[in-house]
Design a protein around this motif. Structure first.
Motif, PDB file in Angstrom:
ATOM      1  N   GLN A 130      -5.981   8.216  -3.918  1.00 32.40           N
ATOM      2  CA  GLN A 130      -7.039   7.221  -3.879  1.00 32.40           C
ATOM      3  C   GLN A 130      -6.866   6.357  -2.637  1.00 32.40           C
ATOM      4  O   GLN A 130      -5.756   6.204  -2.129  1.00 32.40           O
ATOM      5  CB  GLN A 130      -7.034   6.346  -5.142  1.00 32.40           C
ATOM      6  N   GLY A 131      -7.958   5.822  -2.132  1.00 36.08           N
ATOM      7  CA  GLY A 131      -7.862   4.925  -0.983  1.00 36.08           C
ATOM      8  C   GLY A 131      -7.335   5.631   0.244  1.00 36.08           C
ATOM      9  O   GLY A 131      -7.789   6.707   0.602  1.00 36.08           O
ATOM     10  N   HIS A 132      -6.342   5.028   0.876  1.00 38.90           N
ATOM     11  CA  HIS A 132      -5.824   5.541   2.142  1.00 38.90           C
ATOM     12  C   HIS A 132      -4.641   6.479   1.939  1.00 38.90           C
ATOM     13  O   HIS A 132      -3.764   6.225   1.120  1.00 38.90           O
ATOM     14  CB  HIS A 132      -5.391   4.386   3.051  1.00 38.90           C
ATOM     15  N   ARG A 182     -13.291   7.009  -8.605  1.00 38.47           N
ATOM     16  CA  ARG A 182     -11.966   6.402  -8.761  1.00 38.47           C
ATOM     17  C   ARG A 182     -11.580   6.265 -10.225  1.00 38.47           C
ATOM     18  O   ARG A 182     -10.422   6.514 -10.594  1.00 38.47           O
ATOM     19  CB  ARG A 182     -11.925   5.037  -8.070  1.00 38.47           C
ATOM     20  N   LEU A 194       0.836  -1.210   0.000  1.00 36.37           N
ATOM     21  CA  LEU A 194       0.000   0.000   0.000  1.00 36.37           C
ATOM     22  C   LEU A 194       0.869   1.257   0.000  1.00 36.37           C
ATOM     23  O   LEU A 194       0.531   2.265   0.596  1.00 36.37           O
ATOM     24  CB  LEU A 194      -0.960   0.009   1.196  1.00 36.37           C
ATOM     25  N   ASP A 209     -13.619   7.646  -2.468  1.00 40.21           N
ATOM     26  CA  ASP A 209     -13.405   6.671  -1.388  1.00 40.21           C
ATOM     27  C   ASP A 209     -12.134   6.960  -0.589  1.00 40.21           C
ATOM     28  O   ASP A 209     -11.742   6.178   0.279  1.00 40.21           O
ATOM     29  CB  ASP A 209     -13.337   5.248  -1.959  1.00 40.21           C
ATOM     30  N   ARG A 257      -4.208   0.381  -5.022  1.00 42.97           N
ATOM     31  CA  ARG A 257      -5.499   0.781  -4.464  1.00 42.97           C
ATOM     32  C   ARG A 257      -5.423   1.859  -3.406  1.00 42.97           C
ATOM     33  O   ARG A 257      -6.451   2.392  -3.000  1.00 42.97           O
ATOM     34  CB  ARG A 257      -6.230  -0.437  -3.890  1.00 42.97           C
ATOM     35  N   SER A 258      -4.214   2.212  -2.948  1.00 44.50           N
ATOM     36  CA  SER A 258      -4.063   3.272  -1.950  1.00 44.50           C
ATOM     37  C   SER A 258      -2.920   4.198  -2.329  1.00 44.50           C
ATOM     38  O   SER A 258      -1.901   3.761  -2.886  1.00 44.50           O
ATOM     39  CB  SER A 258      -3.799   2.694  -0.556  1.00 44.50           C
TER      40      SER A 258
END
Length: 249
Positions: free
Chosen positions: A110-112, A190, A20, A132, A52-53
């Motif tokens: 994006q993500g975290h 996203r 991540l 998100d 994803r992050s």
């Protein structure tokens, strides 16, 4: 981490998606090296995270206080105080250059974006978030403090009271709230992130380079200047622009 140059645009991508995009001291050294290598033709820097992050913060290995090597917290504890602070100053250099004169930096989040990840996004001039996305500064809840330039940039963006609440509670700030309080420049789906960032970059490149850089410098100086100093800065910048225009620059 990887970089890509496309004319006046430099894209920097954190490239540890399986972790991540968790950060290590090597990440900050690499970022500082990118900043030191900028040439005058770069006008926009886009900072991204693969996968994803954007970035989940510090790599877990950094929290091993029993190790006195590898650049983790244990190594910092083992150093003399002044040397430890100097080490952190070097880490901070990987963040500060993102507001260098002459460039505008854009974080695509994006993500975290947690801890060091949130501070890296905050270090940029502008932030485009997916709907998100979540930003968190949990350092105080872990017995630590944000030390990668995050406190000054956060207060600048959201004000003292809100920054204090966010840092002490360590709570997650979602994309909608981030936009409402000024942390997010834009929030998109996203699958729209890349396109939205590309559109923003083109808009940033549209003004003549001299006017763009002078205006960005004025906006940045307004944060710290009093009214009289800022008025003087505007006068000086405008007269310089007029001379540059007459001379064809």
């Amino acid at each position: 981490m990887r970089t890509r140059r496309d004319g006046a645009v430099l894209t920097v991508t954190l490239d540890r998606p399986e972790q991540l995009n968790a950060q290590l001291p090597a990440t900050w050294t690499a970022l500082a090296d990118v900043g030191a290598s900028l040439d005058d033709d770069v006008r926009v820097v886009v900072l991204k995270g693969e996968g994803r992050s954007f970035s989940a913060g510090l790599d877990r290995s950094m929290f091993d206080t029993s190790s006195t090597s590898g650049g983790g917290l244990g190594e910092l504890v083992g150093l003399p105080v002044e040397e430890a602070q100097e080490r952190i100053r070097g880490y901070q250099a990987g963040f500060r250059w993102l507001r260098s004169p002459g460039i505008v930096s854009v974080a695509a989040v994006q993500g975290h974006a947690i801890g060091a990840g949130a501070q890296l996004a905050l270090a940029c001039d502008l932030r485009v978030l997916t709907d998100d996305a979540q930003l968190r500064l949990p350092e105080a809840t872990l017995g630590l403090v944000p030390d990668l330039t995050g406190t000054s940039t956060l207060v600048e963006l959201v004000g003292y009271s809100r920054a204090l609440e966010m840092c002490l509670t360590g709570r997650a700030v979602g994309a909608a709230e981030a936009q409402a309080i000024g942390l997010a420049t834009l929030v998109v789906g996203r699958d729209e992130l890349d396109g939205a960032v590309a559109d923003l970059v083109q808009a940033l490149l549209a003004p003549p380079v001299g006017a763009s850089r002078a205006t960005a410098q004025l906006v940045r100086s307004a944060v710290g200047n009093d009214v009289a100093a800022q008025d003087a800065a505007e006068r000086a910048a405008q007269v310089q622009r007029l001379h540059d225009l007459v001379s064809g620059r």
